[in-house]
Design an enzyme around this catalytic site. Structure first.
Site, PDB file in Angstrom:
ATOM      1  N   THR A 143      34.378  69.868  -1.860  1.00 54.20           N
ATOM      2  CA  THR A 143      33.966  68.483  -1.658  1.00 54.20           C
ATOM      3  C   THR A 143      33.287  67.898  -2.895  1.00 54.20           C
ATOM      4  OG1 THR A 143      32.412  67.137  -0.379  1.00 54.20           O
ATOM      5  CG2 THR A 143      31.828  69.433  -0.630  1.00 54.20           C
ATOM      6  N   ASP A 144      33.294  66.571  -2.993  1.00 57.95           N
ATOM      7  CA  ASP A 144      32.570  65.910  -4.093  1.00 57.95           C
ATOM      8  C   ASP A 144      31.053  65.984  -3.888  1.00 57.95           C
ATOM      9  OD1 ASP A 144      32.320  64.086  -1.984  1.00 57.95           O
ATOM     10  OD2 ASP A 144      33.119  62.370  -3.095  1.00 57.95           O
ATOM     11  N   GLU A 145      30.613  66.348  -2.667  1.00 55.93           N
ATOM     12  CA  GLU A 145      29.168  66.342  -2.387  1.00 55.93           C
ATOM     13  C   GLU A 145      28.406  67.391  -3.191  1.00 55.93           C
ATOM     14  OE1 GLU A 145      27.887  65.852   1.596  1.00 55.93           O
ATOM     15  OE2 GLU A 145      29.547  64.528   2.102  1.00 55.93           O
ATOM     16  N   TYR A 178      24.775  71.143   4.013  1.00 58.19           N
ATOM     17  CA  TYR A 178      26.251  71.202   3.928  1.00 58.19           C
ATOM     18  C   TYR A 178      26.692  71.344   2.474  1.00 58.19           C
ATOM     19  CZ  TYR A 178      31.040  69.467   3.456  1.00 58.19           C
ATOM     20  OH  TYR A 178      32.367  69.331   3.104  1.00 58.19           O
ATOM     21  N   LYS A 226      28.616  74.436   0.466  1.00 52.66           N
ATOM     22  CA  LYS A 226      29.911  74.292  -0.208  1.00 52.66           C
ATOM     23  C   LYS A 226      29.767  74.635  -1.702  1.00 52.66           C
ATOM     24  CE  LYS A 226      33.372  73.053   1.252  1.00 52.66           C
ATOM     25  NZ  LYS A 226      34.499  73.739   1.944  1.00 52.66           N
TER      26      LYS A 226
END
Ligand code: NAD
Ligand code: DAU
Length: 352
Positions: A132-134, A158, A162
């Site tokens: 993810t970009d997060e 989260y 990741k």
């Protein structure tokens, strides 16, 4: 024949990836491994479940001996790993579930792949981790974008889980020479999106005349990509991505939350034949998400220039397709929100 393991294939993005691979590559044997958590739903794959090149396996990636046995039995040639706990709000209330599935589960898959493939010198093998970009944190300057070299700065349980899994994937690539590739994608939307996430939640609540909860002032910005375009990007990177590399995937399509919610309201009013402004009245500003990241924006130049991928849909067209899908599949929405599909599939498959 290539044997390919796709994890999390009963979830939102995974189901689109499984469908694409099963239909596009009839000579691949596709195994879909999924625990069928609240977010996993085999109904998403009804149309392809009887294809001869498709097999569903119910199981938990956290169970190391089960994963080892699965690899030993099937000798997969490749892995596309999507299984995860994916919802930021849940990670705030239940962080350990994210550590277990996203970190420990990913390491179990890496270990099994390494142990199964090392004897062949990893010839023709590939472990693809979907991220993810997060992991890059949040942006403040409107001119900034996340690139593949942006330092990691995860800020929620989260995104920390990741980021940790991404680091383990790279560590296995570096230490054991496991052939790995990673992608980091922005917010997806489209059919089969679970109605805990912003867009399907708004559609569901408008249909049920419930409040539309907008966190804080609705000023946070996300970059939205149609899920089928993410699946196409995964196909591109799985086949043509350079091993050891990372590719960012995004739509160059930034929206403030309040603006996208307004657009959903307008689209729903028009589809439902209601006067414009009806759904907007349901918008309710609520307490902000803890640690809410302000803005994500992906620079997808690398995958576009080096691998020739680009989004196929304009956002307005994708949103209309999405709204149409939810309006035509209200039974799906009712069954995922009531847990009916879960009860049905639990009775068909035993837990491992
Ligand atoms: P999802 O929550 O819809 O689906 C996750 C799937 O994983 C479900 O089918 C679930 O049953 C399965 N699963 C969960 N725990 C498992 C376990 N322990 N063992 C086996 N299966 C398990 O998620 P999604 O939105 O489709 O996201 C898929 C992947 O893509 C995730 O890795 C996520 O981090 C990543 N991602 C998502 C987005 C997005 O916008 N949704 C964007 C970028 C990256
Ligand atoms: O950026 C990629 C990520 O996008 C993925 O890695 C995650 O798996 C996926 O869930 C998604 O995370 P977000 O937190 O951005 O998605 P979500 O739909 O939960 O929220 C989108 C934005 O809308 C966010 O700024 C929070 C806000 N929001 C969300 C909900 C559920 C609201 O204002 N109200 C809501 O009820």
């Amino acid at each position: 024949m290539k044997k390919l393991l796709i994890t999390g294939g009963a979830g939102f993005i995974g189901s689109h990836v499984v469908r694409l691979f099963v239909t596009k590559y009839p000579d691949y044997q596709i195994f879909n491994l999924d625990k069928l958590t609240y977010a996993g739903n085999l109904e998403n794959l009804r149309d392809i479940e009887n294809q001869p090149n498709y097999t569903f396996v119910k199981g938990d990636i956290v169970d190391a001996s089960f994963i080892d046995a699965l690899f030993a039995e099937h000798q997969f040639d490749g892995v596309i790993h999507l299984a995860a706990e994916s919802h930021v709000d849940r990670s705030i209330s239940e962080p350990m579930a994210f550590v277990m599935t996203n970190v420990v589960g990913t390491c179990n898959l890496l270990n099994a792949a390494k142990n199964t493939w090392k004897a062949s010198g990893y010839e023709g093998k590939r472990f693809y981790h979907v991220s993810t970009d997060e992991v890059y944190g949040e942006l403040h300057n409107p001119e900034d974008f996340f690139t593949e070299t942006t330092p990691y700065d995860p800020r929620s349980p989260y995104s920390a889980s990741k980021a940790s899994s991404d680091h383990f994937v790279r560590a296995y690539g570096n230490t054991y020479k496991l052939p790995v590739v990673i992608t980091n994608c922005s917010n997806n939307y489209g059919p089969n999106h679970f109605p805990e996430k912003l867009l399907p939640l708004m559609i569901h609540n408008i249909l049920n005349n419930k409040p539309l909860p907008v966190y804080g002032k609705g000023e946070n910005v996300r970059d939205w990509l149609f899920v089928v375009d993410h699946a196409r990007a995964i196909d591109t990177v799985f086949h043509n991505g350079v091993l050891g590399e990372t590719y960012n995937i995004g739509g160059f399509n930034e929206w403030k939350n309040i603006d996208i919610v307004m657009l959903v309201c307008k689209t729903m009013d028009s589809k439902l034949g209601r006067p414009e402004g009806t759904s907007e009245q349901l918008i309710t500003y609520v307490t902000d998400r803890a640690g809410h990241d302000l803005r994500y924006a992906i620079d997808a130049t690398k995958i576009m220039n080096e691998l020739g991928w680009k989004p196929s849909l304009q956002f307005e067209e994708g949103l209309e397709k999405t709204v149409d899908w939810f309006l035509n599949n209200q039974e799906w929405l009712d069954n995922v929100t009531s847990g009916n599909y879960q009860k049905y599939y639990d009775s068909m498959y035993t837990n491992r």
